[in-house]
Design a protein around this motif. Structure first.
Motif, mmCIF file in Angstrom:
data_model
loop_
_atom_site.group_PDB
_atom_site.id
_atom_site.type_symbol
_atom_site.label_atom_id
_atom_site.label_comp_id
_atom_site.label_asym_id
_atom_site.label_seq_id
_atom_site.Cartn_x
_atom_site.Cartn_y
_atom_site.Cartn_z
ATOM 1 N N GLY A 90 0.721 -0.880 0.010
ATOM 2 C CA GLY A 90 -0.390 -0.176 -0.029
ATOM 3 C C GLY A 90 0.807 1.543 -0.119
ATOM 4 N N LYS A 91 2.314 1.029 0.395
ATOM 5 C CA LYS A 91 3.199 2.694 -0.036
ATOM 6 C C LYS A 91 4.216 2.288 -1.411
ATOM 7 N N GLU A 92 4.108 1.373 -2.177
ATOM 8 C CA GLU A 92 4.557 1.359 -3.073
ATOM 9 C C GLU A 92 4.533 2.428 -3.818
ATOM 10 N N GLY A 107 6.041 -2.118 19.483
ATOM 11 C CA GLY A 107 6.118 -0.236 19.333
ATOM 12 C C GLY A 107 4.544 -0.232 17.959
ATOM 13 N N ALA A 108 3.865 0.344 18.722
ATOM 14 C CA ALA A 108 2.742 0.354 17.780
ATOM 15 C C ALA A 108 2.877 2.126 16.785
ATOM 16 N N GLY A 109 3.512 2.595 16.770
ATOM 17 C CA GLY A 109 4.026 3.688 15.677
ATOM 18 C C GLY A 109 3.350 3.925 14.238
ATOM 19 N N GLY A 110 4.009 4.786 13.317
ATOM 20 C CA GLY A 110 3.767 4.862 12.200
ATOM 21 C C GLY A 110 4.298 3.742 11.401
ATOM 22 N N ILE A 111 5.939 3.169 12.139
ATOM 23 C CA ILE A 111 6.725 2.105 11.413
ATOM 24 C C ILE A 111 5.752 0.577 11.836
ATOM 25 N N GLY A 112 5.576 1.208 13.029
ATOM 26 C CA GLY A 112 5.521 -0.530 14.166
ATOM 27 C C GLY A 112 3.363 -1.171 13.233
ATOM 28 N N PHE A 113 2.530 -0.227 12.592
ATOM 29 C CA PHE A 113 1.478 -0.508 12.210
ATOM 30 C C PHE A 113 2.015 -1.124 10.572
ATOM 31 N N ASP A 114 3.214 0.131 10.185
ATOM 32 C CA ASP A 114 3.732 -0.493 8.797
ATOM 33 C C ASP A 114 3.945 -1.988 8.741
ATOM 34 N N MET A 115 4.611 -2.106 9.582
ATOM 35 C CA MET A 115 4.997 -3.325 9.928
ATOM 36 C C MET A 115 4.422 -4.504 10.373
ATOM 37 N N LEU A 140 1.773 -4.237 19.911
ATOM 38 C CA LEU A 140 2.117 -4.155 21.208
ATOM 39 C C LEU A 140 2.873 -2.193 21.011
ATOM 40 N N GLN A 141 1.867 -1.632 22.700
ATOM 41 C CA GLN A 141 2.441 -0.739 22.917
ATOM 42 C C GLN A 141 2.744 -0.332 24.260
ATOM 43 N N ARG A 142 2.865 0.563 24.782
ATOM 44 C CA ARG A 142 2.624 0.750 26.827
ATOM 45 C C ARG A 142 1.640 1.955 26.420
ATOM 46 N N LYS A 143 2.145 2.656 25.925
ATOM 47 C CA LYS A 143 0.687 3.601 26.160
ATOM 48 C C LYS A 143 -1.073 3.282 26.111
ATOM 49 N N LEU A 170 11.102 -4.857 17.041
ATOM 50 C CA LEU A 170 11.593 -3.678 18.015
ATOM 51 C C LEU A 170 11.606 -2.214 16.433
ATOM 52 N N CYS A 171 10.505 -1.321 16.882
ATOM 53 C CA CYS A 171 10.269 -0.366 15.959
ATOM 54 C C CYS A 171 10.010 -0.322 17.582
ATOM 55 N N ALA A 172 10.406 0.973 18.556
ATOM 56 C CA ALA A 172 10.519 1.378 19.177
ATOM 57 C C ALA A 172 10.547 2.899 19.276
ATOM 58 N N GLY A 173 10.783 2.875 18.029
ATOM 59 C CA GLY A 173 10.887 5.047 17.651
ATOM 60 C C GLY A 173 12.178 5.627 17.383
ATOM 61 N N GLN A 174 12.734 6.608 17.112
ATOM 62 C CA GLN A 174 14.424 7.035 16.437
ATOM 63 C C GLN A 174 14.420 8.386 17.241
ATOM 64 N N GLU A 224 8.261 12.877 16.143
ATOM 65 C CA GLU A 224 7.402 12.976 15.556
ATOM 66 C C GLU A 224 7.607 13.500 13.917
ATOM 67 N N LEU A 225 9.048 12.468 13.658
ATOM 68 C CA LEU A 225 9.540 13.347 12.594
ATOM 69 C C LEU A 225 8.672 12.396 10.946
ATOM 70 N N ASP A 226 8.251 13.053 9.892
ATOM 71 C CA ASP A 226 7.638 12.204 9.235
ATOM 72 C C ASP A 226 7.798 13.239 7.505
HETATM 73 P P1 NAP Z 1 6.915 6.468 16.539
HETATM 74 O O1 NAP Z 1 5.657 6.506 15.440
HETATM 75 O O2 NAP Z 1 7.329 7.780 17.729
HETATM 76 O O3 NAP Z 1 6.912 5.354 16.937
HETATM 77 C C1 NAP Z 1 6.933 5.191 18.522
HETATM 78 C C2 NAP Z 1 6.477 3.322 19.174
HETATM 79 O O4 NAP Z 1 7.254 3.088 19.838
HETATM 80 C C3 NAP Z 1 5.235 4.525 19.826
HETATM 81 O O5 NAP Z 1 4.881 3.087 19.292
HETATM 82 C C4 NAP Z 1 5.848 4.543 20.881
HETATM 83 O O6 NAP Z 1 4.516 4.512 21.623
HETATM 84 C C5 NAP Z 1 6.472 3.050 21.026
HETATM 85 N N1 NAP Z 1 8.026 3.483 21.734
HETATM 86 C C6 NAP Z 1 8.903 4.947 22.467
HETATM 87 N N2 NAP Z 1 9.795 4.524 22.847
HETATM 88 C C7 NAP Z 1 9.184 3.576 23.351
HETATM 89 C C8 NAP Z 1 10.620 2.427 24.053
HETATM 90 N N3 NAP Z 1 11.929 3.181 25.135
HETATM 91 N N4 NAP Z 1 9.951 0.972 24.574
HETATM 92 C C9 NAP Z 1 9.501 0.740 23.829
HETATM 93 N N5 NAP Z 1 8.642 0.639 23.227
HETATM 94 C C10 NAP Z 1 8.914 2.738 22.894
HETATM 95 O O7 NAP Z 1 8.235 6.722 15.759
HETATM 96 P P2 NAP Z 1 7.968 5.377 14.302
HETATM 97 O O8 NAP Z 1 6.897 3.951 14.526
HETATM 98 O O9 NAP Z 1 9.951 4.599 14.229
HETATM 99 O O10 NAP Z 1 7.782 6.368 12.862
HETATM 100 C C11 NAP Z 1 9.403 7.525 12.884
HETATM 101 C C12 NAP Z 1 8.265 8.088 12.571
HETATM 102 O O11 NAP Z 1 7.903 7.591 10.845
HETATM 103 C C13 NAP Z 1 7.294 8.823 12.921
HETATM 104 O O12 NAP Z 1 6.554 10.130 14.045
HETATM 105 C C14 NAP Z 1 6.292 8.734 11.804
HETATM 106 O O13 NAP Z 1 5.129 10.454 11.404
HETATM 107 C C15 NAP Z 1 6.244 7.970 10.532
HETATM 108 N N6 NAP Z 1 6.106 7.575 10.377
HETATM 109 C C16 NAP Z 1 5.333 7.849 9.713
HETATM 110 C C17 NAP Z 1 3.800 6.839 8.889
HETATM 111 C C18 NAP Z 1 2.689 8.084 8.575
HETATM 112 O O14 NAP Z 1 1.626 6.284 8.173
HETATM 113 N N7 NAP Z 1 2.027 8.324 8.554
HETATM 114 C C19 NAP Z 1 4.738 4.995 8.749
HETATM 115 C C20 NAP Z 1 5.423 5.208 9.219
HETATM 116 C C21 NAP Z 1 6.109 6.319 9.849
HETATM 117 P P3 NAP Z 1 4.891 3.593 23.385
HETATM 118 O O15 NAP Z 1 5.410 3.775 24.471
HETATM 119 O O16 NAP Z 1 3.306 3.911 23.698
HETATM 120 O O17 NAP Z 1 5.543 2.341 22.888
#
Ligand code: NAP
Ligand code: FAD
Ligand code: SF4
Length: 702
Positions: free
Chosen positions: A430-432, A513-521, A574-577, A653-657, A685-687
């Motif tokens: 879906g992101k081709e 980690g269920a951020g953008g990358i976790g969902f995509d994964m 999985l997510q912590r919140k 692991l998709c725990a952010g960046q 909140e980088l995108d």
């Molecule tokens: P993210 O959206 O900030 O999500 C990081 C996830 O990791 C969250 O679920 C966070 O929630 C968890 N987390 C944070 N610290 C942690 C820790 N110490 N241990 C375990 N879990 C932890 O970052 P991302 O998924 O890496 O994505 C990177 C950026 O790419 C995002 O800011 C996003 O905007 C962008 N992106 C956007 C899309 C889109 O469709 N628009 C798609 C992919 C990526 P909890 O703390 O609740 O677990």
């Protein structure tokens, strides 16, 4: 010139009798937010003028309400007075000066109005607005029709070439057409002849008022994608009636806004709905009705439009967001430069998501969209030697903009390909489309003369030695270390291992980690993209089946229960919140991602504490029937209760960046001017929207 032969159907003129459109490309109506304030008129004029200069055959403005009852939100753009019409002259004159044509869209939102004065055929609240509409009396209906007519006359007075009467997407007129929203028993409800009376009366009276030589587009909903939507015979009856009442062109609408089927998101296959327009066009032609028909939705490159027209699906194609992404779309196609088109990747992140957040619309891949008067790319007063480190979205935008301005630019990346994280994003089903952005930047690097150095992880010493005037660090991010005890286990992978290095993943997976990358994964693994299953986004039949879209001739509204393919593996996200997953996803796309995961039975766990990772053995008290599995020991909530072992084959692991800016300190110490952009500047909140915007704006200013 070779290009005209590449797109002969797309670039052919269309004779409407009283006027001729120079090609078959319509820029469809988009609400940009510029409509909603007098102060924005100069910007709106610049926005449309730039697109007229880009060669498009006909443009339709964002929606203007014909009266306050029709407002999309309080004080939305309205055309109801001669004073307002005079302001619009700024727009029409700017467009005409560039040789373009423009029609004003008359949009009455009915019960979709996000405002207390909204009206509708019946007093039924919509699921997408908190306001319950007032049921119109018969006199009230007459007043709405009169407002449409007045608005069309004022549009003519303002110099527009025509109007589009918005009759689809579940707005006011559409609400009269179906029993789902019209429960009236007077002459405006009940039988279909009564329900469609409003649409036909509006077209008839507008035509009477504006005369024969004014374009009147009627936007008709072909497939409502809601239960109790219009039947196909009703759609045909309406198309015949509005054609007879004076519509010059029929534009097609797909799905009501409240429909639970995505219609324009990036996961929707290209040109996914043109077959429905084809059904209409064929039926009308067989009856000798030759009203030109426009098709739309996910047509984002000239070859797609050409194919659609060559097949006979429609007479014209409507592209909206692709004109935010690239104002010069048509000229580039015409001049054989289609590979230079900045393609709309249908992400909605800077356009629709902004609209829903009450912000001005722009474009992720083109931050100049709707900012034409303020973000101007000028030739630099003095030529500099500039290094850009990192060829992700931020670095690509900066480097090519700098080179366009005349600077000498060296762009370095340690990888063998440009694109940074987009090389992972494009592998997600879906992101081709994200690959198109990389194609665009590759070509733009060539055109602007950026010196590209791939496979080079540059050091601060190298950069100092080259004596650059400025160094831009666009080095992106590094994955956050979640510091879970035992995470160095070989069955624990990072998202980079999975998406870029394609390390094998087992049948049951826990994603941390269920951020953008976790969902995509989760989508990537549940679809089995790594196992060779192809994405429904490139297989129209599979996509239609998945979302339950059927021939509207077989089912009212054209929607039934979806039949998704079974998941390729068991996935836990999985997510912590505590609370709902995906709260940070885009407003207009988050629900699609959540629905996609539901289709694949992805299990969503929140409020999770990651206690430790280990082999599945006694110490983790895991089930013994899962040999070879790895255990993720979790507890829940602040009290760390309900300890449980999740026995899986792989943990991802998709725990952010975190920002990667190791070069900053040594460069500053060496007295080099350093600028940070994209992830290197701030990872939270980088995108890509922020990365490209920041890169472009810095480059415009240096
Ligand atoms: P993210 O959206 O900030 O999500 C990081 C996830 O990791 C969250 O679920 C966070 O929630 C968890 N987390 C944070 N610290 C942690 C820790 N110490 N241990 C375990 N879990 C932890 O970052 P991302 O998924 O890496 O994505 C990177 C950026 O790419 C995002 O800011 C996003 O905007 C962008 N992106 C956007 C899309 C889109 O469709 N628009 C798609 C992919 C990526 P909890 O703390 O609740 O677990
Ligand atoms: P990056 O893309 O990380 O690029 C940095 C570059 O710098 C890399 O190519 C790296 O090799 C290079 N580099 C680092 N150090 C050096 C050095 N010393 N020398 C040379 N080169 C170096 N964003 C969205 O907006 N929408 C989405 O839908 C979306 N989906 C995503 C899906 C996935 C799976 C992933 C992983 C990301 C997604 N993103 C999305 C996030 C988006 O890709 C990033 O926000 C964006 O790429 C950040 O751009 P950047 O240029 O700052 O950094
Ligand atoms: Fe297309 Fe995304 Fe730009 Fe909107 S923000 S126009 S969807 S690329």
């Amino acid at each position: 010139m070779t290009a005209p032969t590449a797109y002969p159907h797309l670039l052919a003129p269309l004779d409407l009798g009283f006027t001729t459109l120079k090609n078959r490309v319509v820029m469809g109506s988009m609400h940009t937010g510029l409509e909603d304030g007098r102060k924005h008129f100069p910007r709106m004029a610049a926005f449309y003028a730039e697109r007229a200069r880009g060669g498009v055959g006909l443009m339709v403005t964002g929606g203007f309400a014909p009266n306050i009852e029709g407002w999309a939100k309080p004080f939305a753009g309205t055309l109801a007075t001669s004073g307002a019409a005079r302001r619009h002259k700024l727009v029409t004159e700017a467009v005409h000066a560039e040789g373009g044509k423009i029609a004003l869209q008359i949009l009455h939102t009915g019960r979709y109005g996000y405002q207390p004065l909204c009206v509708a055929p019946s007093r039924i609240q919509s699921p997408i607005s908190p306001f319950t509409p007032r049921e119109l009396s018969v006199r009230g209906i007459e007043r709405q029709i009169a407002a449409f007519v007045r608005c069309a006359k004022l549009a003519r007075e303002a110099g527009y070439d025509g109007v589009e009467v918005m009759g689809s997407e579940g707005y006011f007129i559409n609400q009269f057409l179906v029993t789902h929203t019209n429960k009236r028993d007077d002459e405006w409800g009940g039988s279909y002849a009564n329900r469609m009376r409003l649409a036909v009366e509006i077209v008839r009276r507008v035509r009477e008022a504006v005369g024969p030589d004014f374009i009147l587009i009627y936007r008709i909903s072909l497939i409502d994608l809601i239960p109790d939507g219009s039947s196909w015979p009703e759609v045909l009856e309406l198309a015949r009636a509005v054609s007879a009442a004076g519509a010059t062109i029929l534009n097609t609408g797909i799905g009501w806004h409240e429909a639970r089927v995505p219609t324009i998101a990036t996961s929707v296959p290209r040109a996914a709905f043109t077959w429905v327009t084809r059904k209409l066009r064929d039926a009308l032609r067989s009856e000798g009705i030759n009203t030109p028909v426009i098709t739309s939705n996910r047509i984002n490159m000239p070859e797609v439009g050409e194919e659609v027209l060559a097949r006979g699906d429609a007479d014209m194609v409507s592209l909206a967001r692709p004109f935010l992404a690239d104002a010069e779309f048509v000229n580039k196609a015409l001049q054989g430069r289609a590979d230079e088109i900045n393609t709309c990747i249908a992400c909605n992140q800077a356009c629709l998501d902004h609209t829903f957040a009450n912000k001005l619309c722009s474009c992720l891949v083109n931050p100049r969209a709707c900012h034409e008067t303020e973000l101007v790319i000028r030739i630099a007063p003095a030529r500099k030697r500039i290094a850009v480190v990192g060829a992700g979205p931020a670095g690509l935008a900066a480097a090519t903009t700098l080179a366009e301005r005349g600077h000498t630019v060296s762009l370095f990346d340690s990888a063998e390909h440009i694109g940074g994280q987009f090389n992972m994003a494009k592998r997600v089903p879906g992101k081709e489309e994200f690959d198109e952005t990389l194609r665009y930047f590759s070509r733009r690097i060539e055109v602007t003369g950026v010196k590209l150095h791939l496979g080079q992880r540059v050091s601060a010493e190298q950069l100092v030695a080259h004596k650059f005037d400025d160094v831009i660090l666009a080095t992106g991010v590094t994955p956050r270390d979640p510091k879970i005890p035992g995470q160095d286990h070989p069955q624990v992978l990072s998202y980079i291992d999975v998406l870029l290095h394609k390390k094998p993943v087992g049948r049951k997976v826990a994603i941390v980690g269920a951020g953008g990358i976790g969902f995509d994964m989760a989508e990537y693994l549940a679809h089995g993209t790594d196992l060779g299953y192809h994405s429904p986004s490139v297989d129209l039949a599979a996509w239609l089946r998945e979302w339950g879209v059927v021939d509207p001739e077989s089912t009212r509204g054209g929607v039934v229960r979806g039949q998704p393919e079974p998941a390729a593996r068991e996935v836990l996200l999985l997510q912590r919140k505590p609370g709902k997953h995906g709260s940070t996803l885009g407003k207009t796309t988050g629900w699609i991602h959540r629905a996609a995961l539901k289709m694949k039975n992805v299990e969503l766990l929140s409020g999770v504490n990651y206690e430790r990772i280990g082999s599945v053995d006694e110490s983790l008290r895991a089930p013994t029937e899962a040999p070879g599995r790895i255990g993720l020991f979790v507890t829940y909530g602040e009290g760390r209760k309900d300890g449980q072992v999740l026995a899986v084959d792989t943990i991802v692991l998709c725990a952010g960046q975190e920002p990667l800016r190791e070069l900053q300190a040594p460069l500053l110490a060496a007295g080099i001017k350093v600028h940070l952009i994209g992830g290197a500047h701030e990872a939270g909140e980088l995108d890509a929207k922020r990365a490209i915007n920041q890169g472009t704006r810095l480059a415009a200013a240096l």
